[in-house]
Structure formats: structure tokens, C-alpha cells
Design a protein around this motif. Sequence first.
Motif, PDB file in Angstrom:
ATOM      1  N   ARG A 142      -6.829  10.297  -1.404  1.00  0.00           N
ATOM      2  CA  ARG A 142      -5.923   9.309  -0.839  1.00  0.00           C
ATOM      3  C   ARG A 142      -6.275   8.994   0.609  1.00  0.00           C
ATOM      4  O   ARG A 142      -6.871   9.804   1.315  1.00  0.00           O
ATOM      5  N   MET A 143      -5.883   7.798   1.030  1.00  0.00           N
ATOM      6  CA  MET A 143      -6.112   7.348   2.397  1.00  0.00           C
ATOM      7  C   MET A 143      -4.788   6.869   2.998  1.00  0.00           C
ATOM      8  O   MET A 143      -3.944   6.303   2.289  1.00  0.00           O
ATOM      9  N   ALA A 144      -4.606   7.098   4.282  1.00  0.00           N
ATOM     10  CA  ALA A 144      -3.464   6.523   4.990  1.00  0.00           C
ATOM     11  C   ALA A 144      -3.675   5.013   5.127  1.00  0.00           C
ATOM     12  O   ALA A 144      -4.793   4.512   4.951  1.00  0.00           O
ATOM     13  N   PRO A 145      -2.638   4.257   5.430  1.00  0.00           N
ATOM     14  CA  PRO A 145      -2.828   2.821   5.646  1.00  0.00           C
ATOM     15  C   PRO A 145      -3.767   2.558   6.824  1.00  0.00           C
ATOM     16  O   PRO A 145      -3.816   3.351   7.777  1.00  0.00           O
ATOM     17  N   ALA A 146      -4.524   1.485   6.758  1.00  0.00           N
ATOM     18  CA  ALA A 146      -5.423   1.124   7.861  1.00  0.00           C
ATOM     19  C   ALA A 146      -4.612   0.962   9.143  1.00  0.00           C
ATOM     20  O   ALA A 146      -3.535   0.374   9.144  1.00  0.00           O
ATOM     21  N   GLY A 147      -5.137   1.509  10.222  1.00  0.00           N
ATOM     22  CA  GLY A 147      -4.450   1.468  11.501  1.00  0.00           C
ATOM     23  C   GLY A 147      -3.648   2.715  11.813  1.00  0.00           C
ATOM     24  O   GLY A 147      -3.075   2.830  12.898  1.00  0.00           O
ATOM     25  N   GLU A 148      -3.625   3.673  10.884  1.00  0.00           N
ATOM     26  CA  GLU A 148      -2.838   4.889  11.077  1.00  0.00           C
ATOM     27  C   GLU A 148      -3.536   5.847  12.038  1.00  0.00           C
ATOM     28  O   GLU A 148      -4.753   6.036  11.998  1.00  0.00           O
ATOM     29  N   LEU A 149      -2.744   6.449  12.911  1.00  0.00           N
ATOM     30  CA  LEU A 149      -3.215   7.505  13.807  1.00  0.00           C
ATOM     31  C   LEU A 149      -2.300   8.698  13.639  1.00  0.00           C
ATOM     32  O   LEU A 149      -1.078   8.558  13.658  1.00  0.00           O
ATOM     33  N   SER A 150      -2.876   9.874  13.443  1.00  0.00           N
ATOM     34  CA  SER A 150      -2.104  11.102  13.285  1.00  0.00           C
ATOM     35  C   SER A 150      -2.603  12.155  14.256  1.00  0.00           C
ATOM     36  O   SER A 150      -3.813  12.357  14.385  1.00  0.00           O
ATOM     37  N   VAL A 151      -1.675  12.810  14.917  1.00  0.00           N
ATOM     38  CA  VAL A 151      -1.978  13.972  15.751  1.00  0.00           C
ATOM     39  C   VAL A 151      -1.362  15.177  15.053  1.00  0.00           C
ATOM     40  O   VAL A 151      -0.154  15.189  14.780  1.00  0.00           O
TER      41      VAL A 151
END
Length: 691
Positions: free
Chosen positions: A39-48
Motif C-alpha cells: 500500500r501507498m499513502a496518498p501523493a503529497g503525504e509526509l509522515s514523521v
Amino acid sequence: MKLRFAAVLLLPCGLAHGEPRYTQNDFGGVGLLQTPTARMAPAGELSVNASRTEPYTRYSLSLQPFEWLEGSFRYTAITNRPYGPESLSGDQSYKDKAVDAKVRLWQESHWLPQVALGFQDIGGTGLFSSEYFVANKRFGNFDFSGGVAWGYMGSRGDFDNPLGWVDDRFDTRPPSEGTGDFNANYFRGSPSIFGGVAYQTPWAPLSLKLEYEGNDYKSEPFANSIKQDTPVNIGAVYKLTDSIDLSAAWERGNTAMFGITLHTNFASRKTPVKTYDPPAEPLPAQTPATPPEQVNWANVSQRLQNNAGYKVERITQRGSELLVYGEQSRYFYSAKAVGRASRILDNSVNDDIDWFTLVNKRYDMPLEETSVPRETFREVVKNEESLQDLHRATEVNAAVPHTETTLYTGVRDPFSYGLGLGYKQNIGGPDGLLYQITADADAEYRFTRNTWWSGLLSVNLLNNYDKFTYDAPSGLPRVRTDLRKYLTTSDVTMPTFQLNHAKQLDKDLYGMVYGGYLESMFAGVGGEVLFRPAGQRWSVGADLNFVRQRDFDQGFGLRDYSTVTGHVTGYTDLPFEAQAAVSVGRYLARDWGTTIDLSREFRNGVRFGGWVTLTTATKEEYGEGSFDKGIYISIPFDELMSMSTMRRANIVWAPLTRDGGARLNRSYSLHTMTDSRDSDLFYRNFEKITE
């Protein structure tokens, strides 16, 4: 990096997350616990992300520049192993640096699963390196994953490597050298299977995870003895807010895991309402009767600056066209500035004028001219015509000289200044996380419209540099590894103090010369040229600089080391909505090489990117890390604040500070200064012309 950006990551954001919701694994990147998924996060996602599973504490940053590509940058603290001798790092634990990537090979369909190929620790020490194929299939609220992994995640070795039929080398996996070079041992050794399931419970904030991992923990880095009672891990994720996830798990059958993820999506998040912007001028009920030659243009010029952000140089007329020459200084989205200026002009002049043209200049360099049909604009603002009609009729062209009548010449305001907070950090060495918060004052004085002085004064407010004791070894001239001395010698510094001159040399050719204290570590003189055709998706430039190293207190003093540095750089758009910049030249440590920078800019101007630099410096000369690399995010402050601004927050993460591949950090770049030559941002945000 500005503090405002750090605050935005920590505050709940109203995000549009479509179900199903994909969460991060322990390492960073969408997955279960110890294993990734397709799976992939939506484009533009940033996670710390931060997680703790004894003896590992992991901190990671994950970016989703495209819907098919995920990248992560990670630090792992191996808390039961020292960084080095106590005399070097005290009680600091070992810090491992790594870069991961995952690529979606195809999407899930009715019959077929989603499949991804991933590489863990491809640009770090390789202590946790692994390669894998993984597939996912969803059935209602259950999302099943299964895959095969080589290396760290497949260390149990469930079966012989089928690639060994191709070449015997694939049967064994050499031990990691820990050099920071690209891992070249892909798909070697005996692989293992892994998999699991994520379940979205009826209670929306809670999801559960169950996995079977392929690591048996018998080949951990530094011969770490870790007991595994079972390869089955269970866990849960609780969605505290739209931007905060809390994780807990029981792993190896004997160890607890706790984690937190802060995330936002810079492609879909809503921009804050601009409560501190002046309201746009309403259109008049009827067209004014004042002919152009009788308009109070000084008043119009002031309104154009206060409301539309244009510092007016002059206003002219060419037949039925009214032209405003000026420099946009407030609105990041040029469509918004053009629309506000069109309202002001429509309120000021009679119906002899059919077109409004805004000629945007930067330091007196004409960049582009935007022409708006007056009648169509009025009808769109009044909702009597569609925005698409105005889009088709509005023209963006290269700024060219015209035969015209001057109606007004503006008075130049030469001095400007700003105050703000600054943040610096250094991480990855034996001293741990080092940070500094400063109070910054910048100023600019324009002798002419294209000759100016600029400077920055920085005052230390808070830091933990008393822990900064380590100077990295280097086989090259110390052009960057003297960082500690530059940061700790003085509480008041002058990072820049320079004179600049810019000029349009030809229709599509721009040039600039500069001299002074160009950055915190180097002073000198230099020049740059850039060929950038209007409306085109490519450009090419070159810079050449003679520089000398500055004293550690960042005052006016200079040290003995000097060099010539410069690059030829080509910029182009790539077919898959990406941008590339390739530079070839000489670096500050007198090494020659190439920097490749790849990035993705979203509709709102947010940019995710990364770079790799390879030079003639050998691995031994370069030291730990072997070559320069890193990732960055560039965010318009307009996306973060309740007032319009053209400034950007540029946040850079590099694993280590080394001397090889080091470039001069110039304050001004012609490519950045001429960004409006590319009309994509204007048209992508054309709807803002009515705001």
C-alpha cells in the motif's frame, strides 16, 4: 528551517483522507509492524515517525512524492551499543542512518492484488538492508499482505534463493561493510516469506494488525543477542486526531513496541484562511467615467501595492491596453495578484481600456506579462460567465518592449527589512541531536532597481551546543566539517553581507554578479548566467565563484583556504510530473563531480525532492557516508499562514555533514528568481484570480 513549519506538523489538520487508511510500520513507510505492505499513502503525504522496540529506537521521515513511489529517511539508535569509545561520544548510543524506497508495480484490480518492490537501507550503512516483493488484497475491512524478502527482513532463510539457478553468487549474502555506500548485494542469500493482515474495526479510530515476519533475529548488527519467542506480532493503531496516530504492539512474543506518527498531506490539506489579507476591491456597479490621462495614478499605484502586492515601477497605455510594470512582493499565487490588480484597474479607468496587462519584474528583470480581458473578467467575477472562458482568454507571454505612452512613474522605496526566528539542527554524529534557535534580522537596500545590498544578522537564543564536541575526520579540505566551530564560536553572527547586480541580457538570457560574505562559511565574488525561454519546461545555467573561507565567528575576518567553484546546470521537466536538475562542476573541496536532483512539485507549489552527489573524492577521502545525498521539502509559507507571503520554508535532511560534494550556499539563484517564466503554477491555480 522556520519554526512555523515545525508547529504545523504538530497541530491537528483537517485532512481529506479517503478510506482505507494506511498507517506506518516500525521502520517508517506504510506497512504493518516489522513488515512493509504494497500500500501507498496518498501523493503529497509526509509522515514523521518514532517507535521503540528494545533495543531499537527508530526515527523516520516518510515522503510520498507520487502515488506510486514512497521514500523514507531513518535514524536508528541501537541503544545497547555505544557510538564509539567513551572519550569520543560519552554515553551516546550507536546511530544508524538509512534511506528506503518502495515502488508500486501495479495497482489492485478485481482479481489481482496490488504489488510493490521495495529496498530498505539502500543509501545508509546497510546494517538493516533488505529487498522485497509484497502484494496486498483487500476483502471488506481486512487488508491481507504477503511477500518474500532478502537480507535483514528475510534472515530466517525459509528456502534456497531461486536466483541461484542464474548465478551462484545469489546463494550467499556478503556481510554489510557499513560504509554508507549504495548496497550492491541485492536479492542475495536465502529469502523468507512474510505477511499479515490489517483490520479496520467498526470503531473508526482503531485498527488492528497481525503479522508473520521473516526475521529470526539471529543475525542482528553488532552481534546483538535478541531473543524471539515467536515470529508472529500483534498490534493496534489508534487515530488520536486526523494528523496523529498512536501505535502499540507485542513483538517477538516478548517485547512491547510503542510508536507515534505525525502526518499531513501537503497536496490536499486546506490552506489557512487569509484573515490578515486586505479584502479584494469590489467591482463598481458601472464603469468609471475617468479617462486614463485624468486618473490619479499615484493613488492607484498605492492601492496596487497595498492590495495586490505590486511595487509599481510605471503604468503605461498602448491603445486600449493598460500596462502595469512592477515587482510582485506579496502573493505566492500570481493568479491572485493579477486578479486583485485587475479589480483595482477596473475601478479606476473608463471603458477606453479593454485589456489589463501586468508585467512582472524581479530586480528590474522582465519575466512575464499576463493580459486579462476586462469584460470577460468582470462577467466571471459577477458569476455571469464561466471561469474556463477567462482561462482561455487570458494570455501569459514573455515580457517584451512595447511602444507605449507612460501615464505614471513610481517612486522607488530603496530600503526593506524583516525579523523572524530561525532554526538549525545537526543530527547523526556521536553528539546526538544538536539544535539552535535564533532571532534573525534581514535587510535589503536597492541602489538602483537591479543593484542591491543584502545582509542577515543572527542572534543565538537557545541551543544545546555545549554537547557539540565532535569534529568528523576528513581526507579533504575542511570546507564543511568545521561546522562545530562556526556554530559555537559566537552568539552573534553575520551569515550574509553582499552586493548584487542582476540584468536581462537578452530576450531569454539573464545574468547576475555578486560579491561579499556569501554564506556562513565562505566569502567571495561570483557570477551566474541562465538561459530560460518563457513557457518552456527546460533551462540551462552556469555559475563561477572565487571564494575564501571565513573566520569561525562569522564576522568580517577571513581564513587562508580559498578555491574556485562553479557548475553548469540543466533543468527540465520529466514525463511523470517530476523535475530534474543535473549539475556538473567543481565543489568547495576542489573535487569534481555531478549532482542529480529529482523533485515533484504539487499544484500548490509544495515540492518534495532528493539529491545524490558523486565526485572524484574517494570513499576514504570522503569518510563515513561515502558520497553526499539527502532529501528536502520546500513549502510555501502561504500554505501555513493566515496571511499571504512569497517566502518558502526549505527543510533539508542529510545523513551526515561531510566535505565531499559540498556546494556554495548562495542566497540568490537566477533559476529561483525567474520561476514565474514557467506559467504552470499560474494556470494550475487559475481559480485564485477571483479571490
